[in-house]
Design a protein around this motif. Structure first.
Motif, PDB file in Angstrom:
ATOM      1  N   ARG A 299      36.762 -18.745  18.022  1.00 42.03           N
ATOM      2  CA  ARG A 299      38.130 -18.619  18.519  1.00 42.03           C
ATOM      3  C   ARG A 299      39.091 -18.631  17.345  1.00 42.03           C
ATOM      4  NH1 ARG A 299      39.611 -22.403  23.366  1.00 42.03           N
ATOM      5  NH2 ARG A 299      41.170 -20.772  23.541  1.00 42.03           N
ATOM      6  N   ASP A 300      40.140 -17.850  17.441  1.00 39.31           N
ATOM      7  CA  ASP A 300      41.119 -17.761  16.377  1.00 39.31           C
ATOM      8  C   ASP A 300      41.891 -19.074  16.250  1.00 39.31           C
ATOM      9  OD1 ASP A 300      43.796 -17.081  15.116  1.00 39.31           O
ATOM     10  OD2 ASP A 300      42.697 -15.198  14.893  1.00 39.31           O
ATOM     11  N   GLU A 301      42.181 -19.444  15.006  1.00 39.47           N
ATOM     12  CA  GLU A 301      42.893 -20.700  14.779  1.00 39.47           C
ATOM     13  C   GLU A 301      44.275 -20.689  15.421  1.00 39.47           C
ATOM     14  OE1 GLU A 301      44.323 -23.526  11.032  1.00 39.47           O
ATOM     15  OE2 GLU A 301      43.451 -21.554  10.687  1.00 39.47           O
ATOM     16  N   ARG A 302      44.914 -19.505  15.476  1.00 35.96           N
ATOM     17  CA  ARG A 302      46.237 -19.420  16.095  1.00 35.96           C
ATOM     18  C   ARG A 302      46.161 -19.789  17.570  1.00 35.96           C
ATOM     19  NH1 ARG A 302      48.938 -13.779  15.056  1.00 35.96           N
ATOM     20  NH2 ARG A 302      50.446 -14.787  16.444  1.00 35.96           N
ATOM     21  N   LEU A 303      45.119 -19.321  18.256  1.00 42.71           N
ATOM     22  CA  LEU A 303      44.977 -19.648  19.670  1.00 42.71           C
ATOM     23  C   LEU A 303      44.727 -21.137  19.866  1.00 42.71           C
ATOM     24  CD1 LEU A 303      42.800 -16.642  20.890  1.00 42.71           C
ATOM     25  CD2 LEU A 303      45.270 -16.931  21.077  1.00 42.71           C
ATOM     26  N   LEU A 304      43.890 -21.724  18.993  1.00 40.79           N
ATOM     27  CA  LEU A 304      43.620 -23.152  19.105  1.00 40.79           C
ATOM     28  C   LEU A 304      44.883 -23.967  18.868  1.00 40.79           C
ATOM     29  CD1 LEU A 304      40.191 -23.338  17.229  1.00 40.79           C
ATOM     30  CD2 LEU A 304      40.592 -23.418  19.690  1.00 40.79           C
ATOM     31  N   ARG A 305      45.685 -23.547  17.872  1.00 38.47           N
ATOM     32  CA  ARG A 305      46.919 -24.273  17.585  1.00 38.47           C
ATOM     33  C   ARG A 305      47.896 -24.130  18.740  1.00 38.47           C
ATOM     34  NH1 ARG A 305      48.459 -21.453  13.715  1.00 38.47           N
ATOM     35  NH2 ARG A 305      47.243 -22.497  12.116  1.00 38.47           N
ATOM     36  N   ARG A 306      47.977 -22.927  19.299  1.00 36.47           N
ATOM     37  CA  ARG A 306      48.894 -22.708  20.412  1.00 36.47           C
ATOM     38  C   ARG A 306      48.521 -23.584  21.608  1.00 36.47           C
ATOM     39  NH1 ARG A 306      49.015 -16.692  22.494  1.00 36.47           N
ATOM     40  NH2 ARG A 306      49.282 -16.371  20.263  1.00 36.47           N
ATOM     41  N   GLU A 307      47.232 -23.658  21.921  1.00 37.55           N
ATOM     42  CA  GLU A 307      46.799 -24.494  23.041  1.00 37.55           C
ATOM     43  C   GLU A 307      47.041 -25.976  22.759  1.00 37.55           C
ATOM     44  OE1 GLU A 307      42.780 -23.667  23.947  1.00 37.55           O
ATOM     45  OE2 GLU A 307      43.152 -21.609  24.625  1.00 37.55           O
ATOM     46  N   ALA A 308      46.830 -26.390  21.495  1.00 36.18           N
ATOM     47  CA  ALA A 308      47.028 -27.802  21.162  1.00 36.18           C
ATOM     48  C   ALA A 308      48.486 -28.208  21.327  1.00 36.18           C
ATOM     49  CB  ALA A 308      46.554 -28.067  19.732  1.00 36.18           C
ATOM     50  N   VAL A 309      49.404 -27.360  20.856  1.00 37.95           N
ATOM     51  CA  VAL A 309      50.827 -27.678  20.984  1.00 37.95           C
ATOM     52  C   VAL A 309      51.237 -27.661  22.458  1.00 37.95           C
ATOM     53  CG1 VAL A 309      53.161 -26.915  20.399  1.00 37.95           C
ATOM     54  CG2 VAL A 309      51.360 -26.815  18.682  1.00 37.95           C
ATOM     55  N   SER A 310      50.734 -26.699  23.223  1.00 35.15           N
ATOM     56  CA  SER A 310      51.052 -26.654  24.650  1.00 35.15           C
ATOM     57  C   SER A 310      50.584 -27.922  25.347  1.00 35.15           C
ATOM     58  CB  SER A 310      50.392 -25.428  25.298  1.00 35.15           C
ATOM     59  OG  SER A 310      50.860 -24.231  24.716  1.00 35.15           O
ATOM     60  N   THR A 311      49.376 -28.372  25.011  1.00 37.36           N
ATOM     61  CA  THR A 311      48.852 -29.596  25.622  1.00 37.36           C
ATOM     62  C   THR A 311      49.696 -30.805  25.253  1.00 37.36           C
ATOM     63  OG1 THR A 311      46.618 -28.673  25.564  1.00 37.36           O
ATOM     64  CG2 THR A 311      46.811 -31.062  25.837  1.00 37.36           C
ATOM     65  N   ALA A 312      50.128 -30.890  23.971  1.00 34.66           N
ATOM     66  CA  ALA A 312      50.959 -32.015  23.544  1.00 34.66           C
ATOM     67  C   ALA A 312      52.275 -32.053  24.308  1.00 34.66           C
ATOM     68  CB  ALA A 312      51.217 -31.934  22.038  1.00 34.66           C
ATOM     69  N   LEU A 313      52.895 -30.894  24.531  1.00 35.50           N
ATOM     70  CA  LEU A 313      54.153 -30.857  25.275  1.00 35.50           C
ATOM     71  C   LEU A 313      53.931 -31.175  26.747  1.00 35.50           C
ATOM     72  CD1 LEU A 313      55.828 -27.697  23.687  1.00 35.50           C
ATOM     73  CD2 LEU A 313      56.442 -30.088  23.327  1.00 35.50           C
ATOM     74  N   ARG A 332      51.630 -34.688  18.835  1.00 31.58           N
ATOM     75  CA  ARG A 332      52.129 -35.513  19.934  1.00 31.58           C
ATOM     76  C   ARG A 332      53.548 -36.009  19.694  1.00 31.58           C
ATOM     77  NH1 ARG A 332      48.625 -40.712  21.227  1.00 31.58           N
ATOM     78  NH2 ARG A 332      48.985 -40.894  18.988  1.00 31.58           N
ATOM     79  N   GLY A 333      53.876 -36.440  18.497  1.00 29.39           N
ATOM     80  CA  GLY A 333      55.180 -37.049  18.250  1.00 29.39           C
ATOM     81  C   GLY A 333      56.243 -36.107  17.739  1.00 29.39           C
ATOM     82  N   LEU A 334      55.947 -34.803  17.654  1.00 27.87           N
ATOM     83  CA  LEU A 334      56.916 -33.860  17.092  1.00 27.87           C
ATOM     84  C   LEU A 334      57.919 -33.416  18.148  1.00 27.87           C
ATOM     85  CD1 LEU A 334      54.594 -31.589  14.910  1.00 27.87           C
ATOM     86  CD2 LEU A 334      55.888 -33.620  14.227  1.00 27.87           C
TER      87      LEU A 334
END
Length: 655
Positions: A299-313, A332-334
Motif C-alpha cells: 500500500r502506498d505510504e500516502r494512503l496509509l498516512r491519509r487513513e491514519a490522520v482520518s482515524t485520529a480526527l 492524535r494531538g495535532l
C-alpha cells in the motif's frame, strides 16, 4: 456571410512604462495594447490569428475613460481586488498604441504591490476586453485572420505574467518602421544626415548645402510601393514578437526570456531553437522532496498516512465509535492547522513564514492530501449517523433499485388460475392472471456542507464531524417520513380507493384496542383476502404488529413469551405471540390509538421503497469549493416509496 458568436471576455498582456511613474499622485503610464496579431487556439476547430484594430473609430474607450478599475490578476469577484483605477480621460490611441495612465489606491495592502512596481519587479499588466465585431479573412497562406473592428477594453489588471497564454506580451517600446531603399533612393544614412541637416538653421555656407540628388530625394514623397514595403515590414515584426511571446507563454517560460529574444532581434527560426533548448534544460532538472514515498505492505505510504490522520480526527469526534489505531497515534494531538502544515510539507510546499490564513488557504487548494482527509472524515461521520438511525419500516417493506428517474410501474399480480382436469386425449385449457398496476418514481433530495478555511484556523472539529452527522440523521429521518407518511396519509391506490378502505376489506368496522380478540378478528380478515378474481382465498398471515409509541408497552406485553397468565381467559395464543411488534412515534401524530398488522413482504407485497441503482442510501460527493473558500461536500439521496398491495396490510382505528 456573417454570423453571431457568444464570446467571453478576452485578455491580452500589456506593459507598464516605468519611466513615467509619478510619485506625487501615485500614477504610472501603461501601454494597454499594440493590436499585434496573435495566434488563438480554440477548444474545437482550427487555430486562427486575432488582430485588434487600433483605428480610433474601432475601439470604444468610454469604459476606460470613465475610470475603469485596476485589478489584481483579473479578480472581479471581490472589492479588495481593486488596487486602483484608470485616470479619467487618459485612455487614448497614439501611433498605433493604446495608452492610459492609472492611479494606485492609498490602501495599506496596495503598498507592497506599488513598491514592487517602483523597483521594476512588476512590469506586466493585462487587459480584459470584449469583442463586438470580427471581420474574418483568409490570407493566401496561413490560418484565418479574425480582425476585431469593434471592441471594448473594460479593465486593466496587474499580473505576474500575461493572463492569456495565447496572447503574446506587448513591448512597451513602439515598433519602428524599417525603410527599404531601392536603387536610386537615398540610403538610410543619407536620410539620417538629411534629417539632421533640416533641423539645423540655414546658413549661407555652401559646404553644408545638400547635394542635388539628396535634395530631390527629400522633396519626393514616398511611393506607394515603399508604403507597402513598410506595412509588410511592420506586420512581419509584429508576427515575430507575437510568435515568440506565444511560444514562451505556452511552454511556461519566464517573460524576461522572451523579451530578451525580442530585444536582440532574434529571427523566428533561431528563437524556436532557443526556446526548445530552454524547455529541454528545465525538464532535466529533478524536483526534490524532503520525503520519499515507499510502498509499505503493498500500500502506498500516502494512503496509509491519509487513513491514519482520518482515524485520529474521527477518534477526537467519537472515541467509542472510532478506536485509535497504532498508525494514528502520532497524529492524535495535532490541531487541524498543524495537520494542514504537515500535509503541505509532505507535498513539497515550503510553509516556513506562512501565516495561519495562508496555510489554511494553500492546504485547501493545493495538491496535498489534506482536502481528501477532510472529505473522508466528513463522509464517514455522515454515513455512520445515517446507518445508526432507527428505520423501523424496513422489516415489513421491500427494497428495490431504480435504474432511472422515470415512473416505475408495479404489477399487482393476481392468483394463478385454478387447474382443470384434462381428460385422456384432451387439450389443456388456457388461463389468465389478473393484474392491477401501481406506479411511483424516486425523487432527489440533497444539501451541501462546506469546510472553510475559517474551520481550520479555529480548529473547529465539530464543523465537519457533528454537522455532517446531523445531516446523516436528517437523511435517514427523511426516508422514514416518506414511508410512514404513506400509512398515515392513507392515499388512494390505482383503483381510486384509499389504501385502508372497507371495500379493500383491510379496515376494521369496529374500533378496538389491540387485544387478543381484536387482533384475532384482524388476522381472520387478512386470511380471507381473495385474489383479483375475488374467488381465490390467499390465506395471508400477518407477521408484524405496528403500533404508535403510546401503545408500545401494550404490544410488547401481548407478544411476551415469558408471561404466565393468572387465569385461562388471559392466555395469549401462540399465533399472536409470534408477531413482531414495531413501535413508530410518527404514527402518534396521526392517531395515538390506531394500530396495524402487516404481512411478511416475502409472502405478498405491502410497501415498497426504492433507491437509485448504485447509490443506495446517502451518497457523498466532494469538490474544492467554488462558491466558498474551502471544500464542499454534497449529500444526496435518491429515494421513493409506494404502497403496492393493500391485502398485506390491515388497520384498526383503536379505542
Amino acid at each position: 456571410m456573417h454570423g453571431t458568436l457568444d464570446l467571453p471576455a478576452l485578455r491580452r498582456a500589456a506593459d507598464l512604462v516605468l519611466a513615467s511613474f509619478d510619485e506625487a499622485d501615485r500614477s504610472v503610464e501603461l501601454v494597454w495594447s499594440t493590436g499585434a496579431r496573435v495566434r488563438r487556439q480554440p477548444l474545437f476547430g482550427e487555430p486562427f490569428d486575432e488582430e485588434l484594430s487600433l483605428d480610433p473609430a474601432h475601439v470604444r474607450l468610454e469604459r476606460l475613460n470613465g475610470g475603469a478599475p485596476l485589478l489584481k490578476v483579473h479578480d472581479m469577484g471581490t472589492l479588495d481586488a481593486v488596487i486602483g483605477s484608470v485616470v479619467p480621460g487618459t485612455a487614448r490611441i497614439e501611433n498605433g498604441r493604446g495608452l492610459a495612465r492609472v492611479r494606485f489606491s492609498d490602501r495599506a495592502e496596495v503598498e507592497p504591490i506599488l513598491a514592487d512596481i517602483r523597483a521594476g519587479h512588476l512590469r506586466a499588466v493585462s487587459i480584459g476586453y470584449q469583442v463586438h465585431r470580427f471581420e474574418i479573412s483568409r490570407p493566401a497562406s496561413g490560418p484565418e485572420l479574425w480582425r476585431a473592428v469593434d471592441w471594448t477594453p473594460f479593465e486593466i489588471s496587474a499580473v505576474p505574467v500575461g493572463a492569456d497564454l495565447a496572447a503574446g506580451f506587448r513591448s512597451a517600446e513602439p515598433l519602428s518602421p524599417c525603410v527599404v531603399v531601392r536603387p536610386g533612393a537615398p540610403s538610410p544614412a543619407t536620410r539620417t544626415s538629411m534629417d539632421e541637416t533640416q533641423t539645423k538653421p540655414a546658413t549661407p555656407d555652401v559646404a553644408t548645402a545638400p547635394a542635388p540628388d539628396v535634395a530631390r530625394a527629400t522633396a519626393t514623397p514616398p511611393t506607394p510601393d515603399t508604403d507597402a514595403l513598410v506595412a509588410r515590414a511592420q506586420a512581419a515584426e509584429r508576427e515575430r514578437v507575437g510568435t515568440i511571446h506565444d511560444l514562451a507563454g505556452r511552454l511556461g517560460l519566464e517573460r524576461g526570456f522572451a523579451e530578451d529574444l525580442v530585444r536582440r532581434g532574434t529571427g523566428l527560426d533561431e528563437a524556436r531553437r532557443l526556446i526548445l533548448d530552454k524547455v529541454a534544460d528545465a525538464s532535466d532538472r529533478t524536483r526534490i522532496f524532503p520525503q520519499v514515498t515507499v510502498p509499505l505492505g503493498g500500500r502506498d505510504e500516502r494512503l496509509l498516512r491519509r487513513e491514519a490522520v482520518s482515524t485520529a480526527l474521527l477518534h477526537r469526534y467519537s472515541p467509542t465509535l472510532f478506536p485509535l489505531t497504532d498508525q494514528a497515534r502520532e497524529y492524535r494531538g495535532l490541531s487541524l492547522l498543524e495537520l494542514a502544515r504537515e500535509f503541505l510539507t509532505q507535498a513539497g510546499v515550503a510553509v516556513r513564514g506562512l501565516s495561519r490564513d495562508e496555510i489554511a488557504t494553500r492546504a485547501l487548494h493545493s495538491t496535498s492530501d489534506f482536502p481528501e482527509v477532510l472529505s473522508a472524515v466528513t463522509a464517514k461521520t455522515l454515513r455512520q449517523a445515517y446507518e445508526v438511525y432507527p428505520r423501523t419500516f424496513t422489516p415489513f417493506c421491500r427494497q428495490v433499485l431504480a435504474t432511472d428517474f422515470k415512473a416505475m410501474h408495479r404489477v399487482q399480480i393476481g392468483e394463478a388460475p385454478q387447474l382443470l382436469k384434462v381428460n385422456e386425449g384432451g387439450e389443456f385449457q388456457r388461463g389468465t392472471i389478473g393484474e392491477s398496476k401501481e406506479s411511483y418514481r424516486i425523487e432527489t433530495y440533497g444539501r451541501v456542507v462546506a469546510i472553510t478555511r475559517q474551520v481550520l484556523i479555529n480548529d473547529d472539529l465539530d464543523a465537519f464531524t457533528r454537522i455532517p452527522a446531523m445531516y446523516g440523521t436528517a437523511i435517514a429521518t427523511l426516508e422514514s417520513d416518506v414511508v410512514w407518511g404513506i400509512l398515515t396519509a392513507n392515499a388512494a391506490m390505482a383503483d381510486g380507493k384509499a389504501l385502508f378502505h372497507a371495500d379493500h376489506k383491510n379496515l376494521a368496522g369496529t374500533a378496538a384496542p389491540p387485544t387478543v380478540t381484536a387482533i384475532g378478528d384482524a388476522r381472520a380478515a387478512m386470511a380471507k383476502q381473495t385474489g383479483l378474481d375475488r374467488k381465490t382465498v390467499l390465506n395471508i398471515r400477518p407477521s408484524f404488529l405496528i403500533v404508535p409509541a403510546a401503545l408500545e408497552l401494550t404490544a410488547e406485553q401481548l407478544v411476551a413469551q415469558n408471561l404466565t397468565p393468572a387465569k385461562t381467559s388471559d392466555i395469549v395464543p401462540a399465533s399472536i405471540r409470534t408477531l413482531t411488534p414495531i413501535a413508530e412515534p410518527r404514527l402518534d401524530a396521526a392517531s395515538a390509538t390506531a394500530w396495524y398488522l402487516a404481512a411478511n413482504p416475502a409472502q405478498i407485497d405491502t410497501l415498497e421503497y426504492a433507491y437509485l441503482e448504485g447509490q443506495q442510501g446517502a451518497y457523498i460527493e466532494t469538490r474544492n469549493g467554488f462558491d466558498v473558500d474551502g471544500v464542499e461536500i454534497k449529500c444526496r439521496l435518491d429515494f421513493g416509496a409506494k404502497a403496492i398491495d393493500w391485502r398485506g396490510l390491515y388497520k384498526n382505528a383503536g379505542a
